[in-house]
Design an enzyme around this catalytic site. Structure first.
Site, mmCIF file in Angstrom:
data_model
loop_
_atom_site.group_PDB
_atom_site.id
_atom_site.type_symbol
_atom_site.label_atom_id
_atom_site.label_comp_id
_atom_site.label_asym_id
_atom_site.label_seq_id
_atom_site.Cartn_x
_atom_site.Cartn_y
_atom_site.Cartn_z
ATOM 1 N N GLY A 1 -21.960 -11.220 25.361
ATOM 2 C CA GLY A 1 -21.205 -10.102 24.815
ATOM 3 C C GLY A 1 -21.800 -8.778 25.220
ATOM 4 N N GLY B 1 -22.028 -4.472 23.688
ATOM 5 C CA GLY B 1 -21.757 -3.515 22.625
ATOM 6 C C GLY B 1 -22.386 -2.182 22.935
ATOM 7 N N GLY B 2 -22.423 -1.337 21.912
ATOM 8 C CA GLY B 2 -22.954 -0.002 22.103
ATOM 9 C C GLY B 2 -24.439 0.024 22.387
ATOM 10 N N GLY C 1 -26.134 -2.471 24.074
ATOM 11 C CA GLY C 1 -26.469 -3.100 25.334
ATOM 12 C C GLY C 1 -25.689 -4.372 25.547
ATOM 13 N N VAL D 1 -25.659 -8.682 26.030
ATOM 14 C CA VAL D 1 -26.361 -9.894 25.612
ATOM 15 C C VAL D 1 -26.021 -11.019 26.579
ATOM 16 C CG1 VAL D 1 -26.771 -11.533 23.741
ATOM 17 C CG2 VAL D 1 -26.227 -9.156 23.211
ATOM 18 N N LYS E 1 -31.225 -9.679 25.354
ATOM 19 C CA LYS E 1 -30.472 -8.446 25.128
ATOM 20 C C LYS E 1 -31.065 -7.354 26.001
ATOM 21 C CE LYS E 1 -27.985 -5.833 21.763
ATOM 22 N NZ LYS E 1 -27.339 -5.949 20.448
ATOM 23 N N ASP F 1 -28.601 -1.419 10.788
ATOM 24 C CA ASP F 1 -27.242 -1.689 11.276
ATOM 25 C C ASP F 1 -26.802 -3.081 10.822
ATOM 26 O OD1 ASP F 1 -24.853 -1.099 12.530
ATOM 27 O OD2 ASP F 1 -25.524 -1.744 14.507
#
Length: 661
Positions: free
Chosen positions: A25, A27-28, A30, A32, A46, A143
């Site tokens: 995946g 995301g904001g 980085g 994975v 990651k 988070d």
């Protein structure tokens, strides 16, 4: 982590020593990847966004982000994805962690609907256990949200803890870090952000899990922020004590929110405060759905001698099944650099043959009637013990400063190093060990700093720990828990300096369930094996190669090292006589002496080079005694009521450390 996409043209093929197999995946923070270690083990890699304003590789002074993410390795793996490595790929930081197969909480609720009843409860306990472990390490998640909770086969796992803090620390400007529907009011007001912000995010996440939507909505950002700052949360049909706790966690005032530890106490229904390790272990067991009972799934069974004498196993699991007492006396200064040979010479150290003349002091332990008799001149002292009961089993280790015994949590086997610098803690209910591998904790006694070392892949498991005499290594025996016979597969050597484990497989045909022990010089290990006249010893080097066999010497103790402190002799139950122990010359394999012992006794090991230790079962209380080569009792080390060796009083399982006196 379920769907795997192919690598892109600009993706690296390797990060550090790890080969990248595909994309999990993005995301904001980085990207994975699914990775593979050099040994083939799957990991999550990651690759974080490049630090703002940073275009250089890491140098002698690490990047602020790298310093932050290195801290994440402190977090113990209780319901978290364990961080195993951090580093830099050029100027881009990366984090390698345990790979958890399973969807995120966000995905499950979006596709299957809200969680109910026991499933919701396990989620609440597991995620709060994770936050307790994270906060205990001095880390704040910052988070916490449904997409950072993975629902693995063995319970929920929290991921990406502390990364938001690391990115914020490395940033050149200020700004909001987090995901708005799950952020605490102080995160929008430039106020200090501490562990209490994670409790607010946890409350919001539990509402989402139970209702399908966060408590302050998820429409426009201004509307969500306004509700978080000024409105009451919408808890939907969340009810009971979980609703009360969530409501408390969603307080606008950080000071009114509970700590993660207090919240976990409430979720577990605890009526009194317990040590952190106790809570984290219990929380992990509940989250995984494992029964909270004092049983040892797959533990090696106890072994009986040929005359029916019970030989207590060194692992706590063995003690549970055998009802015996376990003693481990760790040998003093024996050089560990001796050359491996077909007929190794025992290490030469100062031999101690006298029994101390100083009067012994009586020591009583909490909740036990067992009496210890300890003299300053004793070459061995009890430094840890376990109290195994039907409802709960506690473990205790002696403090370095005041020598008082302090709890280190249930269902653990503690072992203090000979130099007193470390406590090794081995879990013996393997269901409470998160992740695909067994592990051992190393605790620095002076500071309390902990290091987790992964060992073998499940369903194999490690038991029977022995410290090396210099306190630099721990020897563990590997068992195949999938086989009914609990076959020994080999051993593991854990190096303290590097916090790494070396797994060694050996040809163990016929060995059964006897543990490995350090052999003289500690460049080899020994294990009991069947021979023509009963039992013998087989020695292996640290690569698993057989270097020597000593046949037909009788049954060694399975609860303690059979070799004397100086290594010149070893002790067994004689192969040809009832109620006798035999002393054998290590170099030649010849019998040195025959010691008469009571029929109802258990061979424990060595007091010093001239005296062996027995558990005399002929009276109540049972006596742990040191006897000379004529069988005369020269020292009483402990008096243990019979019911504390397996009756209503539970089982008292002491661990001895050899001090080198």
């Amino acid at each position: 982590m379920t769907d795997l996409a192919p690598l892109r043209a600009d993706d690296p093929s390797h990060v550090g020593a790890y080969e990248l197999l595909g994309r999990v995946g993005e995301g904001g923070q980085g990207s994975v990847f699914l990775g593979a270690s050099p040994s083939g083990e799957r990991v999550a890699v990651k690759l974080l966004r490049q630090s703002p304003g940073t275009d250089r590789p890491t140098g002698p002074v690490p990047d602020p982000l790298l310093r932050e993410i290195e801290i994440l390795r402190r977090v113990a793996p209780f319901c978290t994805a364990q961080v195993v490595e951090t580093g830099m790929l050029g100027a881009q930081p990366y984090i390698v962690s345990e790979y958890v197969q399973g969807p995120t909480l966000q995905q499950v609720v979006d596709t299957e609907g809200p969680l109910r009843d026991a499933r919701l409860r396990r989620l609440a306990v597991g995620t709060m256990t994770a936050l307790s472990a994270i906060h205990r390490a001095g880390v704040v998640h910052r988070d916490f949200k449904p997409s950072n909770v993975l629902l693995g086969r063995d319970g929920p796992r929290v991921i990406d803890f502390g990364i938001a803090r690391a990115l914020d620390a490395a940033a050149t400007g200020s700004g909001v870090v987090g995901t708005p529907p799950y952020m605490a009011p102080e995160q929008f007001e430039s106020a200090p952000v501490g562990p209490s912000a994670d409790l607010f995010a946890w409350g919001s996440t539990m509402v989402f899990a139970a209702t399908g939507k966060p408590p302050f909505g998820r429409d426009s950002l201004p509307a969500v922020v306004n509700r978080i700052l000024h409105r009451d949360p919408d808890l939907g049909d969340l009810d009971g004590d979980l609703r009360d706790l969530v409501e408390e966690c969603l307080s606008k005032d950080p000071g009114r929110r509970p700590t993660a530890k207090d919240a976990l106490l409430l979720l577990l229904g605890a009526r009194e405060r317990r040590p952190d390790g106790d809570l984290l272990t219990a929380g992990t067991a509940v989250a995984s759905g494992a029964p909270e009972a004092a049983v040892v799934p797959g533990a090696p069974p106890a072994r009986r001698g040929r005359r029916g004498t019970l030989l207590a196993g060194v692992a706590v699991a063995v003690a549970l099944l055998s009802g015996g007492v376990v003693y481990t006396m760790i040998r003093g200064s024996v050089p560990d650099d001796a050359e491996v040979s077909a007929s190794p010479s025992p290490a030469v150290i100062r031999e101690v043959t006298a029994v101390p003349a100083a009067p012994a002091r009586e020591i009583r332990l909490p909740e036990l009637k067992t009496r210890l008799h300890e003299s300053p001149g004793d070459p061995i002292h009890i430094t840890s013990y376990m109290h195994l009961r039907k409802d709960v089993s506690d473990s205790f280790a002696r403090e370095a400063k005041d020598e008082k015994f302090q709890s280190i949590g249930p269902y653990q086997e503690p072992l203090v190093s000979p130099d007193g610098a470390w406590t090794a803690v081995l879990p013996w209910i393997k269901a409470s060990t998160p992740g695909p591998r067994d592990s051992i904790r190393l605790i620095k006694r002076a500071t309390g700093q902990e290091f987790l070392v992964h060992t073998v892949s499940k369903p194999t498991a490690n038991y029977n720990p022995y410290w090396s005499s210099d306190g630099r290594r721990v020897l563990l025996t590997t068992y195949d828990r999938a086989l009914g016979t609990r076959q020994v597969l080999g051993f593991v050597v854990v190096d303290v300096a590097t916090a790494r484990a070396t797994v060694v497989s050996v040809d163990t045909k016929g060995i059964g369930d006897f543990p490995f022990m350090w052999a003289p010089g500690e460049s080899t290990v020994a294990v009991r094996f069947p021979s023509g006249s009963g039992a013998g010893l087989r020695l292996f080097d640290l690569r698993g190669k057989t270097v020597r066999t000593i046949p037909s010497v009788g049954e060694p103790s399975s609860s303690e090292n059979t070799f004397s402190p100086a290594g010149k002799q070893f002790v067994t139950l004689c192969p040809d006589r009832i109620a006798t122990a035999c002393l054998w010359d290590t170099a030649t394999g010849r019998r040195r002496a025959t010691i008469p012992v009571p029929v109802a006794s258990t061979l424990i090991g060595w007091y010093n080079d001239a005296h062996v230790i027995l558990l005399d079962r002929t009276r109540d209380p049972r006596r742990v005694v040191a006897v000379n080569t004529e069988g005369k009792v020269v020292r009483v080390l402990a008096e243990i009521p019979a019911d504390e060796l397996g009756g209503g009083g539970g089982r008292f399982v002491p661990r001895y450390t050899r001090t080198g006196h």
